[in-house]
Design a protein around this motif. Sequence first.
Motif, PDB file in Angstrom:
ATOM      1  N   VAL A  18     -18.911   8.538 -16.003  1.00 19.72           N
ATOM      2  CA  VAL A  18     -18.961   8.154 -14.598  1.00 19.72           C
ATOM      3  C   VAL A  18     -20.351   7.647 -14.274  1.00 19.72           C
ATOM      4  O   VAL A  18     -21.325   8.350 -14.438  1.00 19.72           O
ATOM      5  N   THR A 102     -15.404  13.531  -3.702  1.00 16.87           N
ATOM      6  CA  THR A 102     -14.093  13.375  -4.327  1.00 16.87           C
ATOM      7  C   THR A 102     -13.216  12.529  -3.414  1.00 16.87           C
ATOM      8  O   THR A 102     -12.807  12.986  -2.345  1.00 16.87           O
ATOM      9  N   ASP A 117     -11.176   0.423  -7.033  1.00 12.40           N
ATOM     10  CA  ASP A 117     -11.878   1.667  -7.331  1.00 12.40           C
ATOM     11  C   ASP A 117     -12.781   2.034  -6.161  1.00 12.40           C
ATOM     12  O   ASP A 117     -13.180   1.194  -5.351  1.00 12.40           O
ATOM     13  N   ALA A 162     -15.718   5.614  -8.842  1.00  7.96           N
ATOM     14  CA  ALA A 162     -14.943   6.854  -8.898  1.00  7.96           C
ATOM     15  C   ALA A 162     -13.462   6.529  -8.850  1.00  7.96           C
ATOM     16  O   ALA A 162     -13.060   5.460  -8.396  1.00  7.96           O
ATOM     17  N   THR A 163     -12.655   7.457  -9.318  1.00  5.06           N
ATOM     18  CA  THR A 163     -11.204   7.316  -9.266  1.00  5.06           C
ATOM     19  C   THR A 163     -10.634   8.402  -8.366  1.00  5.06           C
ATOM     20  O   THR A 163     -11.295   9.409  -8.075  1.00  5.06           O
ATOM     21  N   MET A 168     -17.277  12.739  -7.909  1.00  7.23           N
ATOM     22  CA  MET A 168     -18.331  11.821  -8.324  1.00  7.23           C
ATOM     23  C   MET A 168     -19.679  12.414  -7.923  1.00  7.23           C
ATOM     24  O   MET A 168     -19.920  12.693  -6.756  1.00  7.23           O
TER      25      MET A 168
END
Length: 201
Positions: A18, A102, A117, A162-163, A168
């Motif tokens: 990341v 998050t 993303d 981040a996903t 993150m």
Amino acid sequence: MSRTRTTALASIFLVGTVALSGCSLLGGGDGASQQTTGTDSTSQTDGSQGQASGEPGVVAYDESKVVATQEVTLPNGLGTATVEIYPLRVEGKTQIMTAFITPHLANADPSSPTYTDFTLYDFNGERRWEPVLIDQGNLKQYSPLESTGLDFWTTDYTTAIATDGVPMPVWAVFAAPQDGTTSFDVVIGESYPRFANIPVE
């Protein structure tokens, strides 16, 4: 500060693959406040909350270290995000703020033609990650250390991605506390509530 030491300071905050990013989240402070910044640090950081200085490591998500959490609504209908923050950690002449964001994306399907993303730019629509520490008792505002050339003192918004549902890490480096201050309010963005009384370790 040497390029090697500066690079080391930034690198210890990487988690897996990341990448980290940043965006400016706060404008000028109250006219009555003093702004505290810095331009140099001789400390080495270990990259792990609570480890002894000098021991190598990385900042990995650890829910047991979270001292405050807030849920925020992302702009432009992107969804929501959970923001969790650790205590501020003093390293020599600096203190380090670490938080985890998050995202909970409204469109979380990567196969969707409109899927994108999540980046720190999406978090607040700014092109820098620049949280601010507020010392209410002494009317002082601490901004991240100023970056020059290859000096990196905050998460880089241009590379962090981040996903959905994955924490993150984000971070920023400030001058060490003055006036015996043991806690700060942390502002992560003008449109989000501040974290209050975040302790200094």
